[in-house]
Design a protein around this motif. Structure first.
Motif, short mmCIF file in Angstrom:
data_model
loop_
_atom_site.label_atom_id
_atom_site.label_comp_id
_atom_site.label_asym_id
_atom_site.label_seq_id
_atom_site.Cartn_x
_atom_site.Cartn_y
_atom_site.Cartn_z
N ARG A 23 1.12 -0.94 0.34
CA ARG A 23 -0.35 0.00 0.04
C ARG A 23 0.63 1.86 -0.24
O ARG A 23 1.88 1.30 0.03
CB ARG A 23 -1.11 0.37 1.21
CG ARG A 23 -0.30 -0.05 2.46
CD ARG A 23 -1.93 0.36 3.83
NE ARG A 23 -1.95 -1.27 3.37
CZ ARG A 23 -2.79 -1.68 3.94
NH1 ARG A 23 -3.00 -0.85 5.02
NH2 ARG A 23 -3.41 -3.06 4.48
N ALA A 24 0.52 2.39 -0.50
CA ALA A 24 0.63 3.75 -0.49
C ALA A 24 1.26 4.29 0.51
O ALA A 24 0.46 4.13 2.15
CB ALA A 24 0.22 4.56 -1.16
N ALA A 25 2.22 4.50 1.02
CA ALA A 25 2.71 5.10 2.08
C ALA A 25 4.02 5.01 2.46
O ALA A 25 5.05 6.00 0.73
CB ALA A 25 3.61 4.43 3.03
N ARG A 26 4.13 6.90 3.15
CA ARG A 26 5.37 8.19 3.57
C ARG A 26 6.11 7.32 4.23
O ARG A 26 6.13 6.47 5.16
CB ARG A 26 5.10 8.80 3.60
CG ARG A 26 6.58 10.14 4.30
CD ARG A 26 6.66 11.25 3.38
NE ARG A 26 5.95 12.55 2.92
CZ ARG A 26 5.63 12.53 3.08
NH1 ARG A 26 6.43 13.41 3.93
NH2 ARG A 26 4.56 13.71 2.54
N VAL A 27 7.63 6.24 3.37
CA VAL A 27 8.48 5.80 3.83
C VAL A 27 9.61 6.37 4.39
O VAL A 27 10.13 5.45 5.61
CB VAL A 27 8.85 4.37 2.33
CG1 VAL A 27 7.49 3.42 2.64
CG2 VAL A 27 9.20 5.07 2.15
N PHE A 28 9.75 7.60 3.98
CA PHE A 28 10.45 8.39 4.94
C PHE A 28 10.19 10.13 4.83
O PHE A 28 10.09 10.53 3.71
CB PHE A 28 12.49 8.35 4.30
CG PHE A 28 13.44 9.02 4.77
CD1 PHE A 28 14.05 8.06 6.12
CD2 PHE A 28 13.26 9.92 4.01
CE1 PHE A 28 14.97 8.63 6.08
CE2 PHE A 28 14.84 10.75 4.99
CZ PHE A 28 15.54 9.94 6.30
N HIS A 29 10.67 10.42 6.07
CA HIS A 29 10.35 11.68 6.06
C HIS A 29 10.80 12.57 6.57
O HIS A 29 11.94 12.98 8.20
CB HIS A 29 9.01 11.61 7.10
CG HIS A 29 8.22 12.97 7.33
ND1 HIS A 29 7.60 14.14 6.30
CD2 HIS A 29 8.41 14.25 8.38
CE1 HIS A 29 7.30 14.81 6.97
NE2 HIS A 29 8.14 15.46 7.69
N GLY A 30 12.17 12.94 6.13
CA GLY A 30 12.97 13.40 6.25
C GLY A 30 13.00 15.45 6.60
O GLY A 30 13.96 15.48 7.39
N ARG A 31 11.96 15.26 6.49
CA ARG A 31 11.73 16.90 6.76
C ARG A 31 11.07 17.20 7.97
O ARG A 31 10.96 18.62 8.48
CB ARG A 31 9.87 18.09 5.82
CG ARG A 31 10.79 17.45 3.61
CD ARG A 31 11.80 18.27 3.25
NE ARG A 31 11.00 19.55 3.47
CZ ARG A 31 11.57 20.79 2.89
NH1 ARG A 31 12.72 21.10 2.66
NH2 ARG A 31 11.11 22.15 2.80
#
Length: 197
Positions: A23-31
């Protein structure tokens, strides 16, 4: 960028990709600046595409090498797309791919066990889905039973999909963009859940 930072990026990606395999997901949130050296990156997973949003002027060779390792060792990733967002410029390209594909990639992404959405990778600044809203989608689904839901600034109406899935009796989507509302209607039809609601 240090070898330790490269390792952190790879570990975070692999951990989150295994968590959200289908499923679609944010897998890295560097911001979010938890990883200061990687604060110019957000990475989203639209199976089988990894979509890298780069907020610096160029992607460093170290980050490209880390992404290459992830790509080479995970055959389920079809392509890695890089979108460089040094304001106001926007440039999108395919960094790695297993077979020939062209931008933009028009794709149907699974959002949950029951819901999916149209996404456009590489056409605009946004894909059609804000994956960092996942906790909000879940809350709406859990609290929508027999409610009327007004979705202001609805964009492609992902919140409405979750409201209807959660038993909302009616949803109203409002947005200034006619194109976003057309995609919203397409998303509702794609899931077959509006039934006059």
């Amino acid at each position: 960028m240090s070898a330790q930072t490269n390792d952190i990026l790879q570990q975070e990606l692999l951990s989150n990709l295994s968590r959200y395999q289908d499923r679609a997901a944010r897998v890295f949130h560097g911001r979010g600046k938890y990883f200061e050296a990687l604060s110019s990156l957000n990475i989203e997973w639209y199976p089988p595409y990894l979509f890298v949003q780069n907020f610096s002027e160029s992607l460093s060779d170290d980050i490209a090498a880390s992404l290459k390792k992830v790509f080479d060792n995970n055959l389920y990733i079809s392509a890695i797309i890089i979108q460089t967002r040094s304001w106001p410029e926007l440039e999108t390209s395919i960094l790695y791919q297993r077979s020939e594909c062209e931008l933009p990639i028009e794709h149907t992404a699974k959002l949950s066990d029951k819901l999916k959405s149209h996404v456009s990778l590489g056409k605009n600044r946004n894909t059609g889905v804000f994956l960092d809203m996942r906790a909000g989608w879940q809350w709406v689904e859990e609290n929508a039973q027999d409610k009327s839901v007004l979705n202001l600034f609805s964009y492609t109406s992902i919140f409405s999909l979750f409201a209807l899935e959660g038993g909302a009796k009616k949803v109203i989507n409002m947005d200034m963009s006619a194109g976003a509302l057309r995609t919203a209607q397409r998303n509702h039809n794609l899931n077959g859940i509006s039934q006059g609601k």
